[in-house]
Motif scaffolding. Structure first.
Motif, mmCIF file in Angstrom:
data_model
loop_
_atom_site.group_PDB
_atom_site.id
_atom_site.type_symbol
_atom_site.label_atom_id
_atom_site.label_comp_id
_atom_site.label_asym_id
_atom_site.label_seq_id
_atom_site.Cartn_x
_atom_site.Cartn_y
_atom_site.Cartn_z
ATOM 1 N N SER A 21 6.113 0.403 -1.931
ATOM 2 C CA SER A 21 5.609 1.471 -2.795
ATOM 3 C C SER A 21 6.037 1.116 -4.211
ATOM 4 O O SER A 21 7.218 0.857 -4.452
ATOM 5 N N LEU A 22 5.089 1.097 -5.123
ATOM 6 C CA LEU A 22 5.386 0.604 -6.471
ATOM 7 C C LEU A 22 5.116 1.644 -7.548
ATOM 8 O O LEU A 22 4.129 2.370 -7.476
ATOM 9 N N GLU A 23 6.004 1.673 -8.547
ATOM 10 C CA GLU A 23 5.761 2.469 -9.737
ATOM 11 C C GLU A 23 4.683 1.761 -10.556
ATOM 12 O O GLU A 23 4.438 0.570 -10.375
ATOM 13 N N ALA A 24 4.068 2.487 -11.465
ATOM 14 C CA ALA A 24 2.940 1.966 -12.246
ATOM 15 C C ALA A 24 3.296 0.686 -12.999
ATOM 16 O O ALA A 24 2.501 -0.254 -13.030
ATOM 17 N N ASP A 25 4.492 0.618 -13.595
ATOM 18 C CA ASP A 25 4.852 -0.577 -14.369
ATOM 19 C C ASP A 25 4.992 -1.817 -13.484
ATOM 20 O O ASP A 25 4.574 -2.911 -13.860
ATOM 21 N N GLN A 73 -1.047 -8.294 -13.306
ATOM 22 C CA GLN A 73 -1.105 -9.347 -14.322
ATOM 23 C C GLN A 73 -0.866 -10.715 -13.690
ATOM 24 O O GLN A 73 -1.549 -11.679 -13.992
ATOM 25 N N LEU A 74 0.110 -10.772 -12.791
ATOM 26 C CA LEU A 74 0.375 -12.024 -12.084
ATOM 27 C C LEU A 74 -0.836 -12.438 -11.253
ATOM 28 O O LEU A 74 -1.210 -13.613 -11.233
ATOM 29 N N GLU A 75 -1.470 -11.493 -10.589
ATOM 30 C CA GLU A 75 -2.684 -11.791 -9.824
ATOM 31 C C GLU A 75 -3.758 -12.396 -10.722
ATOM 32 O O GLU A 75 -4.410 -13.380 -10.357
ATOM 33 N N ASN A 76 -3.928 -11.804 -11.907
ATOM 34 C CA ASN A 76 -4.900 -12.339 -12.863
ATOM 35 C C ASN A 76 -4.537 -13.760 -13.282
ATOM 36 O O ASN A 76 -5.391 -14.631 -13.359
ATOM 37 N N ASP A 77 -3.244 -13.989 -13.553
ATOM 38 C CA ASP A 77 -2.786 -15.316 -13.965
ATOM 39 C C ASP A 77 -2.977 -16.349 -12.854
ATOM 40 O O ASP A 77 -3.360 -17.485 -13.114
ATOM 41 N N LEU A 78 -2.713 -15.947 -11.615
ATOM 42 C CA LEU A 78 -2.803 -16.864 -10.483
ATOM 43 C C LEU A 78 -4.234 -17.023 -9.970
ATOM 44 O O LEU A 78 -4.545 -17.993 -9.285
ATOM 45 N N GLY A 79 -5.058 -16.017 -10.232
ATOM 46 C CA GLY A 79 -6.419 -16.041 -9.728
ATOM 47 C C GLY A 79 -6.518 -15.772 -8.239
ATOM 48 O O GLY A 79 -7.457 -16.191 -7.581
#
Length: 65
Positions: free
Chosen positions: A7-11, A18-24
């Motif tokens: 379970s993750l907080e928004a930040d 962002q990491l997903e975007n960087d890694l593709g």
């Protein structure tokens, strides 16, 4: 030790996105849970595996606290 989805907080979610975007590619966040898995006799293990197959999920038998 078990690792369910975290379970993750928004930040934290934003940082992972962002990491997903960087890694593709997708990244899955897991959280650790202290648990001792149970050793089952063969007949009980088969019951668990049969239900896993029926429900299409992964089941883990754990020792009670």
């Amino acid at each position: 030790m078990l690792y369910p989805l975290a379970s993750l907080e928004a930040d934290k979610l934003n940082a992972i996105q962002q990491l997903e975007n960087d890694l593709g590619r997708p990244v899955v966040a897991l959280a650790s849970v202290e648990a001792q898995t149970a050793e089952l006799p063969k007949d009980q293990l088969k019951q668990l595996q049969d239900l896993e197959a029926e429900l299409d999920v992964v089941l883990v038998a754990v020792q009670p606290n």
